[in-house]
Design an enzyme around this catalytic site. Structure first.
Site, PDB file in Angstrom:
ATOM      1  N   THR A 188       0.873  -1.097  -0.141  1.00 53.50           N
ATOM      2  CA  THR A 188       0.036  -0.020  -0.177  1.00 53.50           C
ATOM      3  C   THR A 188       0.645   1.186  -0.029  1.00 53.50           C
ATOM      4  OG1 THR A 188       0.018   0.113   2.369  1.00 53.50           O
ATOM      5  CG2 THR A 188      -1.788  -1.252   1.418  1.00 53.50           C
ATOM      6  N   GLU A 335      -6.531  -2.790  -0.983  1.00 46.92           N
ATOM      7  CA  GLU A 335      -6.885  -3.979  -0.073  1.00 46.92           C
ATOM      8  C   GLU A 335      -7.976  -4.708  -0.838  1.00 46.92           C
ATOM      9  OE1 GLU A 335      -4.894  -1.322   2.875  1.00 46.92           O
ATOM     10  OE2 GLU A 335      -6.393  -0.964   0.994  1.00 46.92           O
ATOM     11  N   LYS A 445     -12.957  19.190  10.772  1.00 47.39           N
ATOM     12  CA  LYS A 445     -13.870  19.303  11.838  1.00 47.39           C
ATOM     13  C   LYS A 445     -13.759  20.773  12.220  1.00 47.39           C
ATOM     14  CE  LYS A 445     -13.146  14.497  13.102  1.00 47.39           C
ATOM     15  NZ  LYS A 445     -12.085  14.180  11.903  1.00 47.39           N
ATOM     16  N   TRP A 450     -18.850  19.169  10.231  1.00 45.12           N
ATOM     17  CA  TRP A 450     -17.864  18.576   9.596  1.00 45.12           C
ATOM     18  C   TRP A 450     -18.137  19.137   8.042  1.00 45.12           C
ATOM     19  CZ3 TRP A 450     -18.264  12.481  10.567  1.00 45.12           C
ATOM     20  CH2 TRP A 450     -17.762  12.390  11.747  1.00 45.12           C
TER      21      TRP A 450
END
Length: 546
Positions: A188, A335, A445, A450
């Site tokens: 990754t 993944e 935030k 948000w």
């Protein structure tokens, strides 16, 4: 568990394992004379592809590679990479596609962590491995890959790829073995800690290929890859098997074009000269092709392009559509092998003018067959499919990695409660269409609210002078976090903060964002930092501006 009934097989019945060799043989049987092309260097048929795979298998065996060993590959997107996609797993070994854009320290880490036994290395990366050779304790030898005359090297090279293939027999047997055997391994490209090893079995890759073939070919609204198409990857083959499409294209037996090192003008020329109809890439490369000298003078009206890896903004999708490209969005991750969702346009969407379809085409799409996808809150409870309720995306399917190599604790964290946790936040509408709102770690935030960095990027991108944009949150003593924006302007255009704020005010007035979402810091830059696979490197941006 429910009691089920299992019938014994008849005497002599053949248990057909799902192995990668089946994908190759299907393409050869269907289109033996179809072409495989490597840039402007080489072209040959599927019949020759099969022979070359068999020759490579014999070369690998002669070099001492046995079932269960790991073979590393450092190469550009080439016919050699395609041959390795098949030959290495077909002898029962594991193919480690090394991310050539990692730092030298990370390359050494991944090769040692993977336990690479043999390395196939292109001339361009020989100097890197000469530097690292003393650190690669398990490597027994190297095969040299070259597009010209092999460069002199101090590495213990066993031979040059083409010369070795020429000397090898085209006859090789590939025995059956357990379909759960690991076939591929890569790492990754996360921005924190060491890269993590992700692995996939033959069974998983075959199932992913079959599903991708059906998904790409069967639906009228998204005919991405069919028997008449010409395929060219613009996603590195070291990254998630180039999204698995080389396996799908080979099984289908279509013409394939491998471009080598990515150069925007060369990619556009290959598209034009070889009649390419389908490619996939990250938005960064799409922008580079549109902006290239060749791109500015080319008709793109037959090119279907699947975008993934990072968010596709409305502005970039509009630019591509105006140039004739047919844009699709997909979603997945290292993944997940990677395909999870794909643009799915309904009849009413397809009836709209292309300029009005853009909003639907940039959504992440609907889950493909055999993908169970949920949006859950912090307690793991599924949220409403109303297009507004947010939560983390969790998934199940037959082709998800079952863990991280040598890191069981991190694998258990990935697979909490039997679902693979993506770390992405999203919503699902009443039609079942997923929309990624942000990475959990990238949500801003501020003042108890948000803000989606992706939503802000999308709105900023709609200004005609904006070529590229990235938004991140940085610490703020009063608000907790505040958004800042990095903006790259179109060539010949200019924009300042006052103009950008005026542009965003229309979205405040329409209720799409709150006024405190407007970035008070805007940096007009020549380029935006990227990761090794072309994604916006938001971690680095935060570090640079904190």
């Amino acid at each position: 568990m429910a009691k089920t009934k299992i019938m014994p097989p008849a005497a002599g019945a053949y248990a057909y394992p799902l192995l990668i060799k089946r994908l190759l043989m299907s393409g050869v049987q269907h289109q033996p004379d179809q072409q495989i092309i490597y840039a402007d260097t080489l072209r040959y048929t599927y019949r020759e592809l099969e022979q070359r795979v068999r020759r490579l298998a014999n070369v690998l065996r002669a070099a001492g590679v046995q079932a269960g060993d790991t073979v590393a590959l450092l190469d550009w997107d080439s016919h050699r990479s395609l041959e390795c996609f098949f030959a290495v797993p077909m002898i029962g070994a594991v193919l480690h596609t090394v991310n050539i854009r990692l730092s030298p320290e990370q390359v050494a880490y991944t090769m040692n962590h993977a336990g690479d036994d043999l390395v196939l290395v292109h001339d361009d990366f020989v100097p890197l491995l000469e530097q690292l050779h003393g650190q690669l304790g398990k490597v027994k030898g190297y095969l040299q890959l070259t597009d010209r005359e092999a460069a002199a090297t101090s590495l213990p090279v066993l031979g040059e790829y083409e010369a070795l293939l020429d000397a090898a027999s085209p006859e090789a047997e590939f025995e059956d073995f357990d379909e759960q055997s690991v076939a591929t391994l890569f790492y990754t490209t996360g921005t924190t800690g060491n890269p993590k090893g992700v692995y996939f079995s033959h069974r998983q890759l075959v199932l992913h290929t079959l599903n991708q073939l059906g998904t790409f070919a069967a639906y009228d609204g998204q005919p991405l890859l069919r028997s008449s198409d010409v395929y060219m990857p613009i996603t590195p083959m070291f990254h998630v098997h180039a999204w698995g499409v080389p396996y799908t294209a080979t099984m289908l037996g279509i013409k394939q074009v491998y471009p080598g090192r990515y150069e925007p003008d060369k990619l556009v020329r290959l598209y034009r000269d070889e009649g390419v109809t389908f490619s996939h890439c990250v938005p960064t490369l799409l922008q580079m092709m549109l902006d290239s000298e060749q791109g500015r003078h080319t008709d793109f009206s037959r090119w279907k392009i699947l975008l993934g890896g990072s968010a596709l903004t409305h502005g970039l999708a509009r630019q591509a559509s105006e140039r004739g490209m047919l844009i699709f969005s997909g979603y997945g991750m290292s993944e997940t092998c990677p395909l999870l969702t794909l643009t799915h346009l309904h009849d009413e969407d397809l009836a709209l003018p292309m300029c009005e379809q853009v909003a639907q085409r940039i959504k992440t799409g609907a889950p493909v067959a055999m993908v169970d996808l949920r949006i859950v809150d912090a307690a793991g409870v599924e949220v409403a499919h109303d297009g507004e309720s947010l939560g983390e995306i969790v998934v199940r399917s037959p082709w998800l990695t079952q863990g991280y190599l040598h890191e069981p604790e991190k694998g258990a964290e990935l697979w909490q409660d039997g679902w693979l946790h993506t770390g992405d936040m999203g919503s699902i509408d009443r039609h079942g269409v997923l929309e990624i709102k942000d990475r959990i770690k990238d949500v801003i935030k501020t003042g108890g609210e948000w803000i989606s960095s992706l939503a802000l990027e999308n709105l900023i991108s709609q200004h005609a002078a904006v070529n590229a944009v990235a938004v991140v949150g940085i610490p703020d003593e009063h608000w907790g976090e505040r958004p800042i924006a990095l903006v790259v302007c179109m060539p010949g255009d200019s924009l300042d903060q006052v103009g950008l704020e005026a542009h965003l005010k229309q979205f405040v007035d329409s209720g799409q964002i709150n006024k405190w979402a407007i970035p008070r810091q805007v940096h007009f830059v020549a380029d935006i930092p990227k990761t090794s696979v072309g994604k916006i490197n938001k971690k680095l941006i935060r570090e640079m501006h904190c």
